[in-house]
Design a protein around this motif. Structure first.
Motif, PDB file in Angstrom:
ATOM      1  N   ASN A  93      -6.095 -13.240 -18.347  1.00 34.29           N
ATOM      2  CA  ASN A  93      -5.803 -12.055 -17.536  1.00 34.29           C
ATOM      3  C   ASN A  93      -6.394 -12.278 -16.139  1.00 34.29           C
ATOM      4  O   ASN A  93      -7.612 -12.341 -15.985  1.00 34.29           O
ATOM      5  CB  ASN A  93      -6.423 -10.809 -18.189  1.00 34.29           C
ATOM      6  N   ILE A  94      -5.500 -12.435 -15.130  1.00 30.15           N
ATOM      7  CA  ILE A  94      -5.996 -12.795 -13.789  1.00 30.15           C
ATOM      8  C   ILE A  94      -5.858 -11.629 -12.812  1.00 30.15           C
ATOM      9  O   ILE A  94      -5.960 -11.808 -11.605  1.00 30.15           O
ATOM     10  CB  ILE A  94      -5.257 -14.036 -13.222  1.00 30.15           C
ATOM     11  N   GLN A  95      -5.621 -10.413 -13.349  1.00 24.37           N
ATOM     12  CA  GLN A  95      -5.335  -9.263 -12.481  1.00 24.37           C
ATOM     13  C   GLN A  95      -6.417  -9.018 -11.431  1.00 24.37           C
ATOM     14  O   GLN A  95      -6.110  -8.798 -10.257  1.00 24.37           O
ATOM     15  CB  GLN A  95      -5.134  -8.014 -13.358  1.00 24.37           C
ATOM     16  N   SER A  96      -7.696  -9.080 -11.843  1.00 23.41           N
ATOM     17  CA  SER A  96      -8.715  -8.745 -10.834  1.00 23.41           C
ATOM     18  C   SER A  96      -8.880  -9.875  -9.826  1.00 23.41           C
ATOM     19  O   SER A  96      -9.135  -9.622  -8.648  1.00 23.41           O
ATOM     20  CB  SER A  96     -10.035  -8.324 -11.480  1.00 23.41           C
ATOM     21  N   LYS A  97      -8.678 -11.130 -10.241  1.00 23.54           N
ATOM     22  CA  LYS A  97      -8.778 -12.261  -9.290  1.00 23.54           C
ATOM     23  C   LYS A  97      -7.695 -12.170  -8.214  1.00 23.54           C
ATOM     24  O   LYS A  97      -7.953 -12.392  -7.047  1.00 23.54           O
ATOM     25  CB  LYS A  97      -8.574 -13.593 -10.026  1.00 23.54           C
ATOM     26  N   ILE A  98      -6.472 -11.816  -8.618  1.00 22.73           N
ATOM     27  CA  ILE A  98      -5.362 -11.865  -7.649  1.00 22.73           C
ATOM     28  C   ILE A  98      -5.354 -10.683  -6.684  1.00 22.73           C
ATOM     29  O   ILE A  98      -4.636 -10.719  -5.694  1.00 22.73           O
ATOM     30  CB  ILE A  98      -3.973 -11.983  -8.346  1.00 22.73           C
ATOM     31  N   THR A  99      -6.143  -9.651  -6.989  1.00 25.49           N
ATOM     32  CA  THR A  99      -6.152  -8.509  -6.068  1.00 25.49           C
ATOM     33  C   THR A  99      -7.331  -8.567  -5.086  1.00 25.49           C
ATOM     34  O   THR A  99      -7.561  -7.620  -4.346  1.00 25.49           O
ATOM     35  CB  THR A  99      -6.157  -7.174  -6.840  1.00 25.49           C
ATOM     36  N   MET A 100      -8.064  -9.684  -5.082  1.00 23.54           N
ATOM     37  CA  MET A 100      -9.177  -9.832  -4.132  1.00 23.54           C
ATOM     38  C   MET A 100      -8.621 -10.028  -2.713  1.00 23.54           C
ATOM     39  O   MET A 100      -7.558 -10.640  -2.540  1.00 23.54           O
ATOM     40  CB  MET A 100     -10.034 -11.050  -4.501  1.00 23.54           C
ATOM     41  N   PRO A 101      -9.361  -9.523  -1.690  1.00 19.30           N
ATOM     42  CA  PRO A 101      -8.874  -9.644  -0.310  1.00 19.30           C
ATOM     43  C   PRO A 101      -8.559 -11.078   0.114  1.00 19.30           C
ATOM     44  O   PRO A 101      -7.627 -11.303   0.895  1.00 19.30           O
ATOM     45  CB  PRO A 101     -10.029  -9.075   0.523  1.00 19.30           C
ATOM     46  N   SER A 131     -13.768  -3.675   5.149  1.00 16.94           N
ATOM     47  CA  SER A 131     -13.799  -2.742   6.276  1.00 16.94           C
ATOM     48  C   SER A 131     -12.404  -2.162   6.470  1.00 16.94           C
ATOM     49  O   SER A 131     -11.394  -2.871   6.320  1.00 16.94           O
ATOM     50  CB  SER A 131     -14.299  -3.438   7.545  1.00 16.94           C
ATOM     51  N   TYR A 132     -12.356  -0.876   6.802  1.00 13.83           N
ATOM     52  CA  TYR A 132     -11.074  -0.194   6.998  1.00 13.83           C
ATOM     53  C   TYR A 132     -10.258  -0.909   8.082  1.00 13.83           C
ATOM     54  O   TYR A 132      -9.061  -1.136   7.929  1.00 13.83           O
ATOM     55  CB  TYR A 132     -11.319   1.274   7.375  1.00 13.83           C
ATOM     56  N   ASP A 133     -10.937  -1.277   9.192  1.00 13.18           N
ATOM     57  CA  ASP A 133     -10.205  -1.889  10.312  1.00 13.18           C
ATOM     58  C   ASP A 133      -9.556  -3.212   9.914  1.00 13.18           C
ATOM     59  O   ASP A 133      -8.420  -3.495  10.300  1.00 13.18           O
ATOM     60  CB  ASP A 133     -11.158  -2.123  11.499  1.00 13.18           C
ATOM     61  N   THR A 134     -10.291  -4.002   9.108  1.00 13.84           N
ATOM     62  CA  THR A 134      -9.729  -5.291   8.675  1.00 13.84           C
ATOM     63  C   THR A 134      -8.526  -5.057   7.765  1.00 13.84           C
ATOM     64  O   THR A 134      -7.505  -5.745   7.879  1.00 13.84           O
ATOM     65  CB  THR A 134     -10.802  -6.118   7.905  1.00 13.84           C
ATOM     66  N   GLY A 144       0.784  -1.232   0.000  1.00 16.06           N
ATOM     67  CA  GLY A 144       0.000   0.000   0.000  1.00 16.06           C
ATOM     68  C   GLY A 144       0.817   1.283   0.000  1.00 16.06           C
ATOM     69  O   GLY A 144       0.255   2.368   0.160  1.00 16.06           O
ATOM     70  N   ALA A 145       2.122   1.187  -0.223  1.00 13.46           N
ATOM     71  CA  ALA A 145       2.953   2.406  -0.218  1.00 13.46           C
ATOM     72  C   ALA A 145       2.830   3.169  -1.537  1.00 13.46           C
ATOM     73  O   ALA A 145       3.392   4.251  -1.681  1.00 13.46           O
ATOM     74  CB  ALA A 145       4.410   2.050   0.064  1.00 13.46           C
ATOM     75  N   GLY A 146       2.124   2.581  -2.495  1.00 11.66           N
ATOM     76  CA  GLY A 146       1.923   3.260  -3.781  1.00 11.66           C
ATOM     77  C   GLY A 146       2.879   2.790  -4.860  1.00 11.66           C
ATOM     78  O   GLY A 146       2.961   3.398  -5.930  1.00 11.66           O
ATOM     79  N   ARG A 203      -5.877   1.597   0.278  1.00 10.45           N
ATOM     80  CA  ARG A 203      -6.419   0.289  -0.137  1.00 10.45           C
ATOM     81  C   ARG A 203      -7.937   0.272  -0.029  1.00 10.45           C
ATOM     82  O   ARG A 203      -8.639  -0.255  -0.889  1.00 10.45           O
ATOM     83  CB  ARG A 203      -5.848  -0.846   0.739  1.00 10.45           C
ATOM     84  N   TYR A 204      -8.448   0.860   1.068  1.00 11.73           N
ATOM     85  CA  TYR A 204      -9.895   0.879   1.309  1.00 11.73           C
ATOM     86  C   TYR A 204     -10.595   1.597   0.157  1.00 11.73           C
ATOM     87  O   TYR A 204     -11.560   1.094  -0.426  1.00 11.73           O
ATOM     88  CB  TYR A 204     -10.183   1.575   2.649  1.00 11.73           C
ATOM     89  N   LYS A 205     -10.080   2.799  -0.199  1.00 11.12           N
ATOM     90  CA  LYS A 205     -10.690   3.579  -1.290  1.00 11.12           C
ATOM     91  C   LYS A 205     -10.662   2.803  -2.604  1.00 11.12           C
ATOM     92  O   LYS A 205     -11.636   2.780  -3.347  1.00 11.12           O
ATOM     93  CB  LYS A 205      -9.929   4.900  -1.469  1.00 11.12           C
ATOM     94  N   GLU A 206      -9.501   2.155  -2.861  1.00  9.20           N
ATOM     95  CA  GLU A 206      -9.327   1.412  -4.111  1.00  9.20           C
ATOM     96  C   GLU A 206     -10.357   0.270  -4.205  1.00  9.20           C
ATOM     97  O   GLU A 206     -11.006   0.083  -5.245  1.00  9.20           O
ATOM     98  CB  GLU A 206      -7.891   0.863  -4.100  1.00  9.20           C
TER      99      GLU A 206
END
Ligand code: DC
Length: 219
Positions: A79-87, A163-166, A12-14, A151-154
């Motif tokens: 293209n698996i980009q969206s699958k691999i970025t799931m929580p 949830s932000y806390d998680t 999450g450092a960008g 990360r939360y906004k994204e």
């Protein structure tokens, strides 16, 4: 001149946002090494392989043809980009990324990519291991709270429930695991330039890094 740029730092450092913009500026191929570890976690999960099943995970990696297309990871032509970025992948990936045999195989692939193309790579061990000889190394940081907010906004923008806390808890846990694991822990290379991105917007960080690269190129 062959250029390879290393960008390391915690989750999450960008790193990826900045790396993509710097890639465009200098016409480099963007290699998201975290995506490669995530792909291993995803495929292992799909195949029911827990992180202690090292032999089978390594066999699985042998079958994985990874390439980057427009910044996305394409695995065996999917293209698996969206699958691999799931929580659910974020929460298990550290376990797979800390397997020495997995790291050895992925580092080899990453070095091969850097020999073939002018690259900018982001990850945790790029400046210290993968591109040890690079003259352009950056270490991006930001407070855990700022990184969790990003990360939360994204995720919310993608309509993913979270949830932000998680997210904050997950980021703190991952920081600990990534920097305390035995093999290639997250660490700033001695010759990397540290950039604290807290309170800076994307453009400010990108301009700073582009400026530092130009300075080195012209010296
Ligand atoms: O940057 P990311 O969150 O997509 O990384 C996913 C995981 O992979 C994270 O737990 C750190 C690990 N990783 C690593 O160990 N080495 C790298 N070069 C890149 C990522």
């Amino acid at each position: 001149m062959k250029i390879s740029v290393a960008i390391d730092g915690p989750a999450g450092a960008g790193k990826s946002t900045i790396a993509k913009l710097v890639a465009k500026k200098f016409d480099l191929m963007y290699i998201n090494t975290g995506a490669m570890y995530r792909a291993v976690a995803l495929k292992s999960k799909e195949n029911g392989l827990k992180a202690d099943n090292v032999t089978e995970i390594c066999k699985l990696i042998e079958t994985m043809k990874m390439r980057f297309e427009k910044d996305d990871l394409v695995l065996n032509d999917e293209n698996i980009q969206s699958k691999i970025t799931m929580p659910e992948i974020s929460s298990i990936v550290s376990a797979y990324a800390s397997i020495p045999e997995v790291r050895k195989m992925l580092v080899k692939l990453q070095r091969e990519m850097s020999k073939e193309f002018n690259v900018i790579m982001d990850g945790r061990d790029i400046g210290t291991v993968v591109l040890k000889d690079s003259s352009f190394k950056f270490f991006l940081t930001a407070t855990p709270e700022e990184r969790a907010t990003r990360r939360y906004k994204e995720l919310r923008e993608r309509n993913i429930e979270c949830s932000y806390d998680t997210i904050l808890k997950d980021i703190i846990e991952r920081d600990y695991k990534d920097s305390h694991r035995e093999v290639d822990p997250l660490r700033k290379a001695d010759d990397a330039i540290e950039v604290d991105t807290t309170g800076l917007n994307i453009e400010e960080v990108t301009d700073k890094i582009i400026g530092l690269i130009n300075l080195k190129i012209n010296n």
